[in-house]
Scaffold this active site. Structure first.
Site, PDB file in Angstrom:
ATOM      1  CD  GLN A   1       5.598   9.394  17.409  1.00  0.00           C
ATOM      2  OE1 GLN A   1       5.170   9.795  18.475  1.00  0.00           O
ATOM      3  NE2 GLN A   1       6.783   9.731  16.956  1.00  0.00           N
TER       4      GLN A   1
ATOM      5  CD  GLN B   1      -1.261   0.755  18.830  1.00  0.00           C
ATOM      6  OE1 GLN B   1      -0.821   0.613  19.963  1.00  0.00           O
ATOM      7  NE2 GLN B   1      -2.024  -0.171  18.269  1.00  0.00           N
TER       8      GLN B   1
ATOM      9  CE1 TYR C   1      -3.815   2.350   0.645  1.00  0.00           C
ATOM     10  CE2 TYR C   1      -2.601   3.084   2.585  1.00  0.00           C
ATOM     11  CZ  TYR C   1      -3.650   3.243   1.698  1.00  0.00           C
ATOM     12  OH  TYR C   1      -4.540   4.283   1.859  1.00  0.00           O
TER      13      TYR C   1
ATOM     14  N   GLY D   1      -1.426  -0.749  22.947  1.00  0.00           N
ATOM     15  CA  GLY D   1      -2.378   0.354  22.809  1.00  0.00           C
ATOM     16  C   GLY D   1      -1.739   1.721  22.985  1.00  0.00           C
TER      17      GLY D   1
ATOM     18  NE  ARG E   1     -10.696   1.833   6.694  1.00  0.00           N
ATOM     19  CZ  ARG E   1     -10.910   2.665   5.674  1.00  0.00           C
ATOM     20  NH1 ARG E   1     -10.140   3.708   5.490  1.00  0.00           N
ATOM     21  NH2 ARG E   1     -11.896   2.454   4.842  1.00  0.00           N
TER      22      ARG E   1
HETATM   23  P1  NAD Z   1     -12.872   2.164   0.486  1.00  0.00           P
HETATM   24  O1  NAD Z   1     -12.298   0.781   0.453  1.00  0.00           O
HETATM   25  O2  NAD Z   1     -14.129   2.399   1.225  1.00  0.00           O
HETATM   26  O3  NAD Z   1     -13.072   2.711  -0.984  1.00  0.00           O
HETATM   27  C1  NAD Z   1     -12.212   2.397  -2.045  1.00  0.00           C
HETATM   28  C2  NAD Z   1     -13.057   2.132  -3.271  1.00  0.00           C
HETATM   29  O4  NAD Z   1     -12.188   1.876  -4.398  1.00  0.00           O
HETATM   30  C3  NAD Z   1     -13.954   0.893  -3.124  1.00  0.00           C
HETATM   31  O5  NAD Z   1     -15.282   1.206  -3.468  1.00  0.00           O
HETATM   32  C4  NAD Z   1     -13.342  -0.112  -4.094  1.00  0.00           C
HETATM   33  O6  NAD Z   1     -14.282  -1.030  -4.605  1.00  0.00           O
HETATM   34  C5  NAD Z   1     -12.733   0.801  -5.157  1.00  0.00           C
HETATM   35  N1  NAD Z   1     -11.659   0.171  -5.927  1.00  0.00           N
HETATM   36  C6  NAD Z   1     -10.548  -0.449  -5.453  1.00  0.00           C
HETATM   37  N2  NAD Z   1      -9.807  -0.914  -6.472  1.00  0.00           N
HETATM   38  C7  NAD Z   1     -10.449  -0.556  -7.620  1.00  0.00           C
HETATM   39  C8  NAD Z   1     -10.178  -0.743  -9.009  1.00  0.00           C
HETATM   40  N3  NAD Z   1      -9.098  -1.409  -9.436  1.00  0.00           N
HETATM   41  N4  NAD Z   1     -11.047  -0.236  -9.924  1.00  0.00           N
HETATM   42  C9  NAD Z   1     -12.157   0.438  -9.524  1.00  0.00           C
HETATM   43  N5  NAD Z   1     -12.479   0.632  -8.217  1.00  0.00           N
HETATM   44  C10 NAD Z   1     -11.628   0.135  -7.277  1.00  0.00           C
HETATM   45  O7  NAD Z   1     -11.707   3.109   1.060  1.00  0.00           O
HETATM   46  P2  NAD Z   1     -11.751   4.651   1.479  1.00  0.00           P
HETATM   47  O8  NAD Z   1     -11.463   4.753   2.919  1.00  0.00           O
HETATM   48  O9  NAD Z   1     -12.944   5.300   0.929  1.00  0.00           O
HETATM   49  O10 NAD Z   1     -10.443   5.193   0.719  1.00  0.00           O
HETATM   50  C11 NAD Z   1     -10.553   5.873  -0.521  1.00  0.00           C
HETATM   51  C12 NAD Z   1      -9.191   6.408  -0.930  1.00  0.00           C
HETATM   52  O11 NAD Z   1      -8.665   7.280   0.071  1.00  0.00           O
HETATM   53  C13 NAD Z   1      -8.144   5.322  -1.155  1.00  0.00           C
HETATM   54  O12 NAD Z   1      -7.356   5.671  -2.269  1.00  0.00           O
HETATM   55  C14 NAD Z   1      -7.331   5.374   0.109  1.00  0.00           C
HETATM   56  O13 NAD Z   1      -6.002   4.942  -0.109  1.00  0.00           O
HETATM   57  C15 NAD Z   1      -7.386   6.841   0.475  1.00  0.00           C
HETATM   58  N6  NAD Z   1      -7.200   7.052   1.915  1.00  0.00           N
HETATM   59  C16 NAD Z   1      -8.200   6.838   2.804  1.00  0.00           C
HETATM   60  C17 NAD Z   1      -7.967   7.028   4.159  1.00  0.00           C
HETATM   61  C18 NAD Z   1      -9.053   6.858   5.181  1.00  0.00           C
HETATM   62  O14 NAD Z   1      -8.806   7.087   6.360  1.00  0.00           O
HETATM   63  N7  NAD Z   1     -10.260   6.505   4.824  1.00  0.00           N
HETATM   64  C19 NAD Z   1      -6.698   7.418   4.607  1.00  0.00           C
HETATM   65  C20 NAD Z   1      -5.695   7.604   3.667  1.00  0.00           C
HETATM   66  C21 NAD Z   1      -5.946   7.435   2.317  1.00  0.00           C
HETATM   67  N1  UDP Z   2      -6.197  -1.491  15.908  1.00  0.00           N
HETATM   68  C1  UDP Z   2      -6.522  -2.080  17.105  1.00  0.00           C
HETATM   69  N2  UDP Z   2      -7.591  -2.952  17.151  1.00  0.00           N
HETATM   70  C2  UDP Z   2      -8.336  -3.247  16.060  1.00  0.00           C
HETATM   71  C3  UDP Z   2      -8.005  -2.625  14.820  1.00  0.00           C
HETATM   72  C4  UDP Z   2      -6.919  -1.753  14.779  1.00  0.00           C
HETATM   73  O1  UDP Z   2      -5.864  -1.838  18.136  1.00  0.00           O
HETATM   74  O2  UDP Z   2      -9.278  -4.058  16.186  1.00  0.00           O
HETATM   75  C5  UDP Z   2      -5.056  -0.556  15.865  1.00  0.00           C
HETATM   76  C6  UDP Z   2      -4.049  -0.785  14.742  1.00  0.00           C
HETATM   77  O3  UDP Z   2      -3.076  -1.740  15.123  1.00  0.00           O
HETATM   78  C7  UDP Z   2      -3.459   0.604  14.566  1.00  0.00           C
HETATM   79  C8  UDP Z   2      -4.639   1.543  14.888  1.00  0.00           C
HETATM   80  O4  UDP Z   2      -5.582   0.741  15.619  1.00  0.00           O
HETATM   81  O5  UDP Z   2      -2.441   0.830  15.497  1.00  0.00           O
HETATM   82  C9  UDP Z   2      -5.311   2.107  13.646  1.00  0.00           C
HETATM   83  O6  UDP Z   2      -5.572   1.034  12.770  1.00  0.00           O
HETATM   84  P1  UDP Z   2      -6.357   1.201  11.406  1.00  0.00           P
HETATM   85  O7  UDP Z   2      -6.357  -0.130  10.749  1.00  0.00           O
HETATM   86  O8  UDP Z   2      -7.657   1.854  11.665  1.00  0.00           O
HETATM   87  O9  UDP Z   2      -5.507   2.254  10.553  1.00  0.00           O
HETATM   88  P2  UDP Z   2      -3.948   2.496  10.263  1.00  0.00           P
HETATM   89  O10 UDP Z   2      -3.090   1.496  10.976  1.00  0.00           O
HETATM   90  O11 UDP Z   2      -3.850   2.375   8.776  1.00  0.00           O
HETATM   91  O12 UDP Z   2      -3.734   3.859  10.775  1.00  0.00           O
END
Ligand code: NAD
Ligand code: UDP
Length: 319
Positions: free
Chosen positions: A275, A210, A146, A208, A187
């Protein structure tokens, strides 16, 4: 009427972006292959005169009929357990998918904004994270699929900007939450909400200590909207700087949900960042943006959404 393509439209952020741009008077074309998204997130838009939907995998050649003014490239798995389950697709959507959409932006003379992430900073050695920090990513670790896809995505986007003069924008999104997150996407917020509602213990990974900083979706969408319409070509952090440890967050959720649950401890996933907190000085300066919704308010709205899920959805297991 301006026309905008949103990839990942059936996902959490993509569906909220579709809503926002329709409300702003745009014609929105949503694209998704449903690999992690859900029809239900865009059900309310079906039949709307300013919305059309194309089911398509963006790693394959992408085209849409008619002109485009803007593209928002949000397609990508976003949750660690999703991208660990589909690592190759994750790399492909960040690399090949982004390449296809940059090509489409060139062909349509459209401005493109790509969804990058705080994960480009990896397990950061600089705190809080500023946009000029280069990051600390393990390229060959499980999360590397990723993080590196997103780093490549930023590089190819800047190359199209510099080499072809394409209008590009890059948002580095920090943990964002709200209604329409998938309950079982692993998540931390949906995980804790589901556990609280099912009367299960809340699973804390590691000890916990982090930290994360959680941004409510409406604030995130506002930041993305302003960035798209700004003149700023370089990456901008959008997130809420209010940082909390996962242990304290679990306690907050127990208080919010009124659940009588305990917390239990499980192994910390490999390369889980210790963090994370955005420095949002740049967003304040160039976009005049800062978050407005505090965690208490945002979590209450999010809890209402999860409470509204059916029993079948609540007990459906994906992983
Ligand atoms: P999500 O999984 O809910 O949405 C992603 C969408 O992309 C899904 O509907 C999935 O079906 C579609 N998708 C994936 N691969 C595809 C492909 N090859 N062709 C067409 N569609 C495809 O995730 P989200 O949380 O809504 O994240 C959306 C974007 O924001 C992502 O690019 C993610 O990396 C970025 N992002 C999100 C967060 C967050 O906290 N939600 C944080 C950082 C970055
Ligand atoms: N996490 C946790 N319990 C859960 C799911 C996630 O303690 O059931 C922790 C995970 O290890 C991370 C933080 O929560 O430290 C945030 O995780 P998330 O998957 O939401 O996002 P990211 O790691 O990408 O920030």
């Amino acid at each position: 009427m301006k026309r905008i393509l949103v990839t990942g439209a059936a996902g959490f952020l993509g569906s909220h972006l579709c809503d926002r741009f329709i409300n702003e008077g745009y014609h929105v074309i949503g694209m998704d292959n449903f690999i992690t998204g859900d029809q239900k997130n865009i059900k309310h838009l079906k039949g709307h005169t300013n919305f059309e939907f194309v089911e398509h995998d963006v790693t394959k050649f992408v085209n849409v009929n008619g002109d485009l003014d803007y593209i928002l490239h949000f397609a990508s798995p976003a949750s660690p357990i999703d991208y660990l389950k589909i690592p190759i697709q994750t790399l492909k959507v960040g690399a090949l998918g982004t390449h296809n959409l940059l090509g489409l932006a060139m062909a349509k003379k459209a401005r493109i904004l790509i969804a990058s992430t705080s994960e480009v900073y990896g397990d950061p050695l600089v705190h809080p994270q500023t946009e000029d920090y280069y990051g600390n990513v393990n390229t060959i670790g499980p999360r590397g699929v990723y993080d590196e896809a997103k780093r490549f995505q930023e590089s190819i986007t800047m190359a199209y900007h510099r080499f072809h003069g394409l209008e590009t924008r890059i948002v580095r999104i920090f943990n964002t939450y709200g209604p329409r997150m998938r309950l079982n996407d692993g998540r931390v917020i949906p995980a804790f909400m589901g556990q609280a509602l099912r009367g299960e213990d809340l699973t804390i990974f590691g000890d916990g200590s982090q930290t994360r900083s959680f941004c409510f979706v409406d604030d995130q969408v506002e930041g993305i909207y302003r960035l798209l319409l700004s003149d700023y070509q370089y990456p901008v952090n959008i997130g809420n700087p209010n940082e909390i440890s996962i242990k304290n967050f679990a306690e907050e959720i127990i208080r919010l949900t009124g659940a009588a649950n305990k917390v239990i401890y499980k192994d910390l996933p490999i390369n889980d960042p210790l963090q994370r907190q955005p420095d949002i000085s740049l967003a304040k300066k160039v976009l005049g943006w800062e978050p407005k919704v505090d965690r208490k308010q945002g979590m209450a709205i999010t809890f209402e959404y999860f409470k509204g899920l059916s029993q079948e959805e609540l007990y459906k297991r994906e992983h």
